[in-house]
Scaffold this motif. Sequence first.
Motif, PDB file in Angstrom:
ATOM      1  N   ALA A   1       0.789  -1.230   0.000  1.00  0.00           N
ATOM      2  CA  ALA A   1       0.000   0.000   0.000  1.00  0.00           C
ATOM      3  C   ALA A   1       0.822   1.281   0.000  1.00  0.00           C
ATOM      4  N   HIS A   2       2.133   1.158   0.237  1.00  0.00           N
ATOM      5  CA  HIS A   2       2.918   2.366   0.456  1.00  0.00           C
ATOM      6  C   HIS A   2       4.221   2.361  -0.340  1.00  0.00           C
ATOM      7  N   ALA A   3       4.694   3.563  -0.600  1.00  0.00           N
ATOM      8  CA  ALA A   3       6.055   3.772  -1.087  1.00  0.00           C
ATOM      9  C   ALA A   3       6.823   4.442   0.038  1.00  0.00           C
ATOM     10  N   ILE A   4       8.001   3.926   0.360  1.00  0.00           N
ATOM     11  CA  ILE A   4       8.803   4.459   1.466  1.00  0.00           C
ATOM     12  C   ILE A   4      10.072   5.062   0.888  1.00  0.00           C
ATOM     13  N   VAL A   5      10.228   6.364   1.073  1.00  0.00           N
ATOM     14  CA  VAL A   5      11.399   7.062   0.554  1.00  0.00           C
ATOM     15  C   VAL A   5      12.660   6.454   1.157  1.00  0.00           C
ATOM     16  N   ARG A   6      13.653   6.190   0.316  1.00  0.00           N
ATOM     17  CA  ARG A   6      14.883   5.552   0.782  1.00  0.00           C
ATOM     18  C   ARG A   6      15.608   6.430   1.806  1.00  0.00           C
ATOM     19  N   ALA A   7      16.269   5.756   2.725  1.00  0.00           N
ATOM     20  CA  ALA A   7      16.904   6.433   3.855  1.00  0.00           C
ATOM     21  C   ALA A   7      17.954   7.445   3.415  1.00  0.00           C
ATOM     22  N   ASN A   8      18.620   7.197   2.289  1.00  0.00           N
ATOM     23  CA  ASN A   8      19.672   8.125   1.874  1.00  0.00           C
ATOM     24  C   ASN A   8      19.119   9.483   1.445  1.00  0.00           C
ATOM     25  N   LEU A   9      17.812   9.564   1.178  1.00  0.00           N
ATOM     26  CA  LEU A   9      17.197  10.842   0.851  1.00  0.00           C
ATOM     27  C   LEU A   9      16.680  11.562   2.096  1.00  0.00           C
ATOM     28  N   ARG A  10      16.745  10.893   3.237  1.00  0.00           N
ATOM     29  CA  ARG A  10      16.262  11.498   4.484  1.00  0.00           C
ATOM     30  C   ARG A  10      17.398  11.909   5.409  1.00  0.00           C
ATOM     31  N   LYS A  11      18.614  11.447   5.114  1.00  0.00           N
ATOM     32  CA  LYS A  11      19.711  11.612   6.078  1.00  0.00           C
ATOM     33  C   LYS A  11      20.110  13.072   6.282  1.00  0.00           C
ATOM     34  N   ASN A  12      19.925  13.929   5.276  1.00  0.00           N
ATOM     35  CA  ASN A  12      20.338  15.327   5.392  1.00  0.00           C
ATOM     36  C   ASN A  12      19.154  16.272   5.592  1.00  0.00           C
ATOM     37  N   VAL A  13      18.031  15.721   6.027  1.00  0.00           N
ATOM     38  CA  VAL A  13      16.825  16.517   6.256  1.00  0.00           C
ATOM     39  C   VAL A  13      16.551  16.598   7.755  1.00  0.00           C
ATOM     40  N   ILE A  14      16.311  17.801   8.236  1.00  0.00           N
ATOM     41  CA  ILE A  14      15.907  18.020   9.621  1.00  0.00           C
ATOM     42  C   ILE A  14      14.452  18.487   9.618  1.00  0.00           C
ATOM     43  N   PHE A  15      13.561  17.672  10.155  1.00  0.00           N
ATOM     44  CA  PHE A  15      12.156  18.042  10.278  1.00  0.00           C
ATOM     45  C   PHE A  15      11.948  18.668  11.654  1.00  0.00           C
ATOM     46  N   SER A  16      11.325  19.841  11.679  1.00  0.00           N
ATOM     47  CA  SER A  16      11.184  20.549  12.948  1.00  0.00           C
ATOM     48  C   SER A  16       9.922  21.395  12.947  1.00  0.00           C
ATOM     49  N   GLN A  17       9.347  21.544  14.149  1.00  0.00           N
ATOM     50  CA  GLN A  17       8.151  22.361  14.288  1.00  0.00           C
ATOM     51  C   GLN A  17       8.519  23.841  14.217  1.00  0.00           C
ATOM     52  N   HIS A  18       7.818  24.581  13.371  1.00  0.00           N
ATOM     53  CA  HIS A  18       8.020  26.031  13.259  1.00  0.00           C
ATOM     54  C   HIS A  18       6.716  26.634  12.763  1.00  0.00           C
ATOM     55  N   ASN A  19       6.270  27.684  13.437  1.00  0.00           N
ATOM     56  CA  ASN A  19       5.007  28.331  13.093  1.00  0.00           C
ATOM     57  C   ASN A  19       5.305  29.687  12.468  1.00  0.00           C
ATOM     58  N   LEU A  20       4.972  29.855  11.201  1.00  0.00           N
ATOM     59  CA  LEU A  20       5.265  31.097  10.494  1.00  0.00           C
ATOM     60  C   LEU A  20       4.534  32.290  11.112  1.00  0.00           C
ATOM     61  N   ALA A  21       3.437  32.024  11.802  1.00  0.00           N
ATOM     62  CA  ALA A  21       2.649  33.111  12.375  1.00  0.00           C
ATOM     63  C   ALA A  21       3.245  33.667  13.654  1.00  0.00           C
ATOM     64  N   THR A  22       4.069  32.890  14.340  1.00  0.00           N
ATOM     65  CA  THR A  22       4.553  33.320  15.657  1.00  0.00           C
ATOM     66  C   THR A  22       6.056  33.176  15.872  1.00  0.00           C
TER      67      THR A  22
END
Length: 278
Positions: free
Chosen positions: A184-205
Motif C-alpha cells: 500500500a505504500h512507497a517508502i522514501v529511501r533512507a539516503n534521501l532522508r539523512k540530510n533533512v531536519i524536520f522541525s516544528q516552526h510556526n510562520l505566524a509566531t
Amino acid sequence: MAPSSEQGLKDLEVDLLLEGIFRRYGYDFRNYARASLLRRLQKIQDMEGISRITTLLDRILHDPAAMGRFVESLAVHTTSMFRDPDVYMLVRKKVVAHLRTYPFLRIWVAGCSTGEEVYSLAILLKEEGLYDRCRIYATDMSDAVLDRARRGILPISTMRDYTLAYQQAGGREDFSSYYLTDNAHAIVRANLRKNVIFSQHNLATDEIFNEFHLIFCRNVNIYFNVTLQTRVFDLINGSLTPFGILGIGKKESLRGNPHADVYEEIEPGLRVFRKTRS
C-alpha cells in the motif's frame, strides 16, 4: 456594540475561538484568510461532532488532544512530488549553477506538510551532485504532519503521477529507485532522508532560526491575510542570504511585499526569485 446579525455572532464566536487558542497554546490563527479558515473550521466541527464553535472552543481549551487534532486538520496538506514540474526544471537549469558556488548549502522548506516537496528537492539535489553538501530544514506547525513527513511513507497509488511529474521536471533516473514498496505504500529511501531536519516552526509566531541559500515557501501565504503575509515575507527576507533564491507558489506574488524591490524573478510566471541585495 453587540453583533447585529447571525453572521456577526458567528464572526464573534470565531474570534473568541482563535483568541482562546492563542492564549492557551500560543498558536496564532487570527490572521488566516477568513473564507478558507471558515471552510476548514466547518470540517473540524463535523469531525468532532460539534454544531457550535463555542462548544469547540470549550473542548479545545480543556483537552490538549483535541487541540492536536485541530492543528493537524487546520494545516493545509495539499502537496505532491514535483508539483509544477516546470519550476523544478527551472531550478535544474538556472538555479543549480548558482547553488554550486557555495561550499555548503542550507535550504528551508517552510510549510513542508507531509514532505513531498522536501523529497522532490532532495532527489533533484542528489542528481545534481549537491545533496551530500546540503542540509534541508523542513518545517511545519503540526507535529503529527511532521511525523508523517519524517517517515517518508507515501501512498503507492500516487507513484504513477509522481513518476510523470518527475520526468517532466527533468529527472534523469528510474524514479522507482528512490523508494521501496509494500502493498500500500512507497517508502522514501533512507539516503534521501539523512540530510533533512524536520522541525516544528510556526510562520505566524516563530522567528528567524538560520540563514539560508534557498527557501521554498510555496502555496502557503495564499491562506493568510495581508497582515500575516507581510510578517511571513519579513521572516523569509531576513532568513535569506544576499543572492539567495526564493520559491513561492504560482498563484502567489510579491506584490505588496515591502521587500519586493530587492527580488528579481528568474523566469516570468514561475515565481522563483533571486535576492539582489540585503
